[in-house]
Write an enzyme that holds these catalytic residues in place. Structure first.
Site, PDB file in Angstrom:
ATOM      1  N   ARG A   1       0.748  -1.242  -0.123  1.00 35.51           N
ATOM      2  CA  ARG A   1       0.041  -0.058  -0.102  1.00 35.51           C
ATOM      3  C   ARG A   1       0.788   1.229   0.127  1.00 35.51           C
ATOM      4  O   ARG A   1       0.544   2.315  -0.581  1.00 35.51           O
ATOM      5  CB  ARG A   1      -0.879  -0.164   1.323  1.00 35.51           C
ATOM      6  CG  ARG A   1      -2.077  -0.970   1.016  1.00 35.51           C
ATOM      7  CD  ARG A   1      -2.813  -1.041   2.290  1.00 35.51           C
ATOM      8  NE  ARG A   1      -4.280  -1.749   1.856  1.00 35.51           N
ATOM      9  CZ  ARG A   1      -5.096  -2.096   2.609  1.00 35.51           C
ATOM     10  NH1 ARG A   1      -4.853  -1.717   4.124  1.00 35.51           N
ATOM     11  NH2 ARG A   1      -6.348  -2.519   2.334  1.00 35.51           N
TER      12      ARG A   1
ATOM     13  N   LYS B   1     -13.953 -11.496   8.690  1.00 37.92           N
ATOM     14  CA  LYS B   1     -15.022 -10.441   8.929  1.00 37.92           C
ATOM     15  C   LYS B   1     -16.021 -10.705   8.171  1.00 37.92           C
ATOM     16  O   LYS B   1     -16.672 -10.475   7.258  1.00 37.92           O
ATOM     17  CB  LYS B   1     -14.520  -8.892   8.388  1.00 37.92           C
ATOM     18  CG  LYS B   1     -13.531  -8.416   9.153  1.00 37.92           C
ATOM     19  CD  LYS B   1     -12.800  -7.201   8.498  1.00 37.92           C
ATOM     20  CE  LYS B   1     -12.023  -7.564   7.339  1.00 37.92           C
ATOM     21  NZ  LYS B   1     -11.183  -6.552   6.898  1.00 37.92           N
TER      22      LYS B   1
ATOM     23  N   GLY C   1      -6.319  -6.698   2.141  1.00 38.65           N
ATOM     24  CA  GLY C   1      -5.112  -6.618   2.593  1.00 38.65           C
ATOM     25  C   GLY C   1      -4.376  -8.017   2.860  1.00 38.65           C
ATOM     26  O   GLY C   1      -3.219  -8.369   2.486  1.00 38.65           O
TER      27      GLY C   1
ATOM     28  N   GLY D   1     -12.502  -4.235   1.251  1.00 37.16           N
ATOM     29  CA  GLY D   1     -13.926  -3.883   1.581  1.00 37.16           C
ATOM     30  C   GLY D   1     -14.354  -2.770   0.534  1.00 37.16           C
ATOM     31  O   GLY D   1     -15.271  -3.001  -0.025  1.00 37.16           O
TER      32      GLY D   1
HETATM   33  P1  ADP Z   1      -8.954  -9.552   3.636  1.00 37.39           P
HETATM   34  O1  ADP Z   1      -7.793  -8.723   4.450  1.00 37.39           O
HETATM   35  O2  ADP Z   1      -8.247 -10.377   2.607  1.00 37.39           O
HETATM   36  O3  ADP Z   1     -10.051  -8.873   2.971  1.00 37.39           O
HETATM   37  P2  ADP Z   1      -9.844 -10.587   6.232  1.00 37.39           P
HETATM   38  O4  ADP Z   1      -9.327  -9.248   6.811  1.00 37.39           O
HETATM   39  O5  ADP Z   1     -11.389 -10.384   6.002  1.00 37.39           O
HETATM   40  O6  ADP Z   1      -9.249 -10.681   4.669  1.00 37.39           O
HETATM   41  O7  ADP Z   1      -9.462 -11.756   6.850  1.00 37.39           O
HETATM   42  C1  ADP Z   1      -8.206 -12.251   6.989  1.00 37.39           C
HETATM   43  C2  ADP Z   1      -8.148 -13.170   8.305  1.00 37.39           C
HETATM   44  O8  ADP Z   1      -9.008 -14.100   8.509  1.00 37.39           O
HETATM   45  C3  ADP Z   1      -6.745 -13.748   8.556  1.00 37.39           C
HETATM   46  O9  ADP Z   1      -6.081 -12.918   9.736  1.00 37.39           O
HETATM   47  C4  ADP Z   1      -7.001 -15.040   8.829  1.00 37.39           C
HETATM   48  O10 ADP Z   1      -6.215 -15.705   9.982  1.00 37.39           O
HETATM   49  C5  ADP Z   1      -8.327 -15.073   9.461  1.00 37.39           C
HETATM   50  N1  ADP Z   1      -9.064 -16.460   8.968  1.00 37.39           N
HETATM   51  C6  ADP Z   1      -8.947 -17.210   7.807  1.00 37.39           C
HETATM   52  N2  ADP Z   1      -9.695 -18.271   8.186  1.00 37.39           N
HETATM   53  C7  ADP Z   1     -10.091 -18.304   9.379  1.00 37.39           C
HETATM   54  C8  ADP Z   1     -10.681 -19.278  10.477  1.00 37.39           C
HETATM   55  N3  ADP Z   1     -10.982 -20.470   9.598  1.00 37.39           N
HETATM   56  N4  ADP Z   1     -10.658 -18.898  11.491  1.00 37.39           N
HETATM   57  C9  ADP Z   1     -10.387 -17.753  12.273  1.00 37.39           C
HETATM   58  N5  ADP Z   1     -10.031 -16.768  11.335  1.00 37.39           N
HETATM   59  C10 ADP Z   1      -9.526 -17.304  10.085  1.00 37.39           C
HETATM   60 MG    MG Z   2      -7.693  -7.946   6.291  1.00 36.83          MG
END
Ligand code: ADP
Ligand code: MG
Length: 403
Positions: free
Chosen positions: A40, A202, A359, A382
């Site tokens: 970023r 999330k 991210g 998001g």
């Molecule tokens: P992004 O940043 O790609 O949008 P998110 O922030 O929504 O993704 O989610 C990323 C997080 O989700 C990571 O820190 C990961 O550890 C967590 N995660 C993925 N699978 C699981 C799971 N089964 N249980 C708990 N946390 C999880």
């Molecule tokens: Mg994230």
């Protein structure tokens, strides 16, 4: 409605307030903050360099983490400023206050081509509340406003939206423009089959947008903690897994909607379960998940299982456009990263137009060493999903319209 871009502004000698997205993943090395992925920060360089080259006084604003309106020293932007210094080979003047006398004084001493960075805007509760007085105080520090923080454009905060009411002109930065172009091109009329992989933590952030995807995607593959909510909604035990129990009705609603719309909606058919979330924890692949055989009591689903990987790989291989947001497992722990790495690999090999948002998903793709194999890597998870949802991004809507 089209918006002004950086090139439409006359920036020479002007104080240009630039909202950037410096919300990068970091880790603590002793007492020092280490940036683990600088995507970023690097992505904001075209705008920063344009302003330097055109003789503007560049005043950067950003948020970092979730200090919830309080000064939290480990969420200071100072180390990010130091890092930016090393990238642009020019000192980045740091203001340890976001508004008020400190930045005013610093800015009054700036020369054309100088770059300053204000302390984390979220140290002030007024930022997320989009308080007009705070927005005005920020605006008063500059003459023009540029929003380059695509990753924060889906939030109507003081530094992303409110501020535009108090400046003469406001425009999109280079990154903002590029993100909108790629995501709109890729997602408005995706070449079909359009496959979407949604994972991450999330659930509540992403579950709503799933509904909008129903009309566009041919198949939706679910992973991450979000999957647990869908499993539980189908009566499959989830043990001690992370789950949003208040979203079960919504999950059922989405499952119904997928069926009605003829969207192939896949949830994991097996999982990797672990006793604890830590390196070296005991793990095992579950058998086929069903209401009788779920995640074991006291265990947590930490990744998609081997059978799910195979199923998802097959689906991804058929896509012409593939969108991925959110890792499918707790990929930060190598033992739980296999599913996420396999998804990254499947995208790299698909020959499809591949779009990565989020991210953590971007970090995962980089970790897999596959970033240069993807068509477009968005800096905003998001925001990219809301764009896909057809929503106007407040941080873009607030900018000046072209005549
Ligand atoms: P992004 O940043 O790609 O949008 P998110 O922030 O929504 O993704 O989610 C990323 C997080 O989700 C990571 O820190 C990961 O550890 C967590 N995660 C993925 N699978 C699981 C799971 N089964 N249980 C708990 N946390 C999880
Ligand atoms: Mg994230």
């Amino acid at each position: 409605m089209s918006k002004l871009t950086l090139r439409d502004l006359d920036v020479r000698g002007k104080r240009v307030l630039v909202r950037v997205d410096f919300n990068v993943p970091t880790e603590m090395r002793g007492k020092k903050v280490r940036i683990t992925d600088d995507t970023r920060i690097r992505a904001s360089l075209p705008t920063i360099n344009y302003l330097r080259e055109h003789g503007a006084k560049t005043i950067l604003m950003a948020h970092f983490g979730r200090p919830k309106g309080k000064r939290v020293q480990k969420l200071s932007l100072r180390p990010i400023g130091d890092y930016l210094h090393s990238l642009i080979h020019q000192p980045v003047i740091f203001s340890h206050d976001t508004i008020g006398e400190v930045p005013k004084k610093i800015i009054s001493h700036m020369e054309n081509g100088d770059v300053a960075l204000l302390e984390n805007v979220r140290f002030q509760p007024e930022e997320e509340a989009n308080d007009p007085k705070f927005a005005e105080a920020l605006a008063k520090l500059g003459d023009l406003y540029v929003n380059d923080a695509f990753g924060a454009a889906h939030r109507a905060h003081a530094s992303t939206a409110g501020i535009t009411k108090f400046v003469a002109k406001s425009a999109m930065g280079v990154l903002m423009e590029k993100e909108l172009k790629h995501l709109r091109e890729g997602l408005d009329k995706p070449v079909k089959p359009f496959v979407v992989i949604l994972g991450g933590a999330k659930v509540s952030d992403k579950i709503g947008v799933l509904k909008a995807l129903m009309g566009k995607a041919d198949s939706i593959l679910i992973g991450g903690a979000m999957a647990n909510t869908f499993l539980k909604a189908q009566g499959i035990p989830v043990g001690a897994s992370r789950v949003e129990s208040d979203k079960l009705d919504l999950a059922r609603e989405i499952l119904d909607l997928a069926e009605k719309r003829g969207v192939k909606f896949l949830v994991p058919i097996d999982a990797v379960e672990a006793k604890e979330i830590r390196v070296g924890a005991t793990i095992r692949n579950t058998s086929r998940l069903s209401p009788k055989h779920g995640i074991s009591d006291g265990w947590q689903a930490v990744d998609i299982g081997a059978a799910t990987i195979a199923l998802y790989q097959e689906e991804i291989a058929q896509g012409e456009t593939v969108l991925w947001n959110g890792p499918v497992g707790i990929f930060e722990i190598p033992d739980f990263a296999e599913g996420t790495m396999a998804i990254a690999e499947a995208l790299a090999q698909s020959g499809a137009t591949t779009i990565i948002g989020g991210g953590d998903s971007v970090t995962a793709v980089k970790q897999a060493g596959l970033a240069d194999k993807m068509t477009f890597i968005s800096t905003g998870g998001g925001a990219s999903l809301e764009l896909l949802d057809g929503k106007a991004l407040p941080g873009v809507a607030a900018l000046s319209d072209t005549k």
